[in-house]
Scaffold this active site. Structure first.
Site, PDB file in Angstrom:
ATOM      1  N   GLU A   1      29.031  50.637  44.941  1.00 22.55           N
ATOM      2  CA  GLU A   1      27.714  50.662  45.561  1.00 22.55           C
ATOM      3  C   GLU A   1      27.863  50.884  47.062  1.00 22.55           C
ATOM      4  O   GLU A   1      28.843  50.423  47.671  1.00 22.55           O
ATOM      5  CB  GLU A   1      26.988  49.337  45.319  1.00 22.55           C
ATOM      6  CG  GLU A   1      26.700  49.068  43.854  1.00 22.55           C
ATOM      7  CD  GLU A   1      26.110  47.686  43.644  1.00 22.55           C
ATOM      8  OE1 GLU A   1      24.887  47.608  43.479  1.00 22.55           O
ATOM      9  OE2 GLU A   1      26.865  46.704  43.643  1.00 22.55           O
TER      10      GLU A   1
ATOM     11  N   HIS B   1      32.515  41.937  46.126  1.00 19.25           N
ATOM     12  CA  HIS B   1      31.612  42.511  47.116  1.00 19.25           C
ATOM     13  C   HIS B   1      32.171  42.343  48.517  1.00 19.25           C
ATOM     14  O   HIS B   1      32.731  41.289  48.842  1.00 19.25           O
ATOM     15  CB  HIS B   1      30.241  41.821  47.064  1.00 19.25           C
ATOM     16  CG  HIS B   1      29.343  42.348  45.986  1.00 19.25           C
ATOM     17  ND1 HIS B   1      28.074  42.806  46.232  1.00 19.25           N
ATOM     18  CD2 HIS B   1      29.541  42.500  44.652  1.00 19.25           C
ATOM     19  CE1 HIS B   1      27.514  43.216  45.102  1.00 19.25           C
ATOM     20  NE2 HIS B   1      28.391  43.024  44.122  1.00 19.25           N
TER      21      HIS B   1
END
Length: 340
Positions: A110, A41
């Site tokens: 994402e 991330h």
């Protein structure tokens, strides 16, 4: 026939700084886990108290401090922040540093991780097409000496990965929808998905799509037998002898309980934190198996084994990860191995 049972630890990179996360992952090997997977991330789900270490160098450090566990990403997006060629190079290097222990897990990404770098977030169809093309290019770079590639999204000119292991690094596809799940069955070494959703999603959508992919794999005859494909599911668990503590531990991961519609396109951890903070604790805990009794806990986990998953990677939400790891190593892992 599925591969043998493997029990893994999900290293919560969004929750802990890199050094503490490394210590927890080394302890996971010590107490008996078979694998350690980490998400890649750029931003965490929560702004306050959140972390986002770079997964690739962190995995190199983990490889140096462990001897046995399989290590990998769950998942990395090889389409926006990274050129697929860079991913092929990085995981070729990791595969040399830890032979037979490295997995590249990929997904479509994402908005939270990509938009902040100025990337215009496309529709699902394009993200899937990019991932599919990236995987094709990564496989080519791992298997051919000089690769000239002209795709819709990526290109190379006489590209060579000079340092790569003699045995190809397994590539897993993370998927929670039928198209990517079908692709995992057809071309990947493993399929990664997550727990805590309606049983019908697995039995009526994902598992049939995976089986369809496996059947096409057999027809293509390119990627090896389907019974070698690892079926990995991240199982969200909060296990403690104190039920209130186990329940409250799930609060940090409340964003996981947001529906796809609620978090679709959210690109700011502050906004994600605001949305999650409005959820009651019971809903924050809804994605987790929350329990205090080892036998009841294992019985609920067994439901995923019965669905055909063979590689369970446990994601615990609490801040005291050492407590979780030692409890799991003593009370849960032996019971699960007894099932096998």
């Amino acid at each position: 026939m599925t591969p043998p049972l493997r029990l893994g630890y999900k290293a919560s990179a969004e929750q802990f700084d890199p050094a503490r996360l490394l210590d927890f992952s080394v302890l996971a090997e010590d107490v008996g886990f078979d694998s350690v997977f980490v998400s890649d991330h750029l931003q965490p789900w929560m702004h306050d108290g959140g972390h986002a270490p770079a997964a690739i160098p962190w995995l190199g450090a983990l490889a140096a401090r462990t001897e046995r566990v399989v290590i990998g990403t769950s998942v990395l997006t090889p389409t926006y922040r990274y050129h697929p060629g860079v991913v092929a190079q990085a995981f070729g290097t990791l595969g040399l540093l830890a032979p037979g222990r490295v997995v590249l897990g990929v997904g479509t990404g994402e908005a939270l991780n990509e938009v902040t770098l100025g990337i215009e977030w496309p529709e699902v169809k394009e993200r899937f097409a990019r991932m599919k093309e990236a995987i094709e290019l990564i496989y080519l770079l791992w298997n051919e000496d000089r690769v000239t590639y002209d795709g819709r999204f990526y290109s190379t000119r006489n590209a060579t990965i000079y340092d790569r292991p003699s045995e190809e690094v397994p590539l897993y596809i993370g998927a929670s929808g039928p198209a990517a799940t079908r692709l995992a069955g057809r071309i990947a070494s493993g399929w990664i998905t997550t727990s805590g959703k309606a049983r019908e999603l697995y039995t009526e959508n994902l598992l049939p799509a995976f089986d369809e992919g496996l059947s096409r794999r057999a027809e293509d005859g390119v990627y090896g037998p389907g019974d070698d494909v690892d079926r990995l599911i991240e199982v969200k668990v909060s296990f403690d002898h104190d039920y209130d503590r186990a329940l409250e531990d799930t609060r940090f991961w409340a964003p996981l309980a947001l529906s796809p519609e609620e978090k679709m396109g959210v690109e700011d951890p502050l906004e994600m934190q605001r949305l999650a903070g409005a959820l009651p604790t019971e809903r924050a805990a809804s994605r987790f198996i929350v329990s205090t009794d080892p036998d009841e806990h294992v019985a609920r986990i067994r439901e995923y084994l019965d669905l055909g998953f063979n590689h369970l990677v446990f994601h615990a939400p609490g801040h005291d990860q050492e407590r979780f790891l030692r409890l799991y190593g003593e009370e849960i892992l032996p019971r699960l191995r007894a099932l096998e």
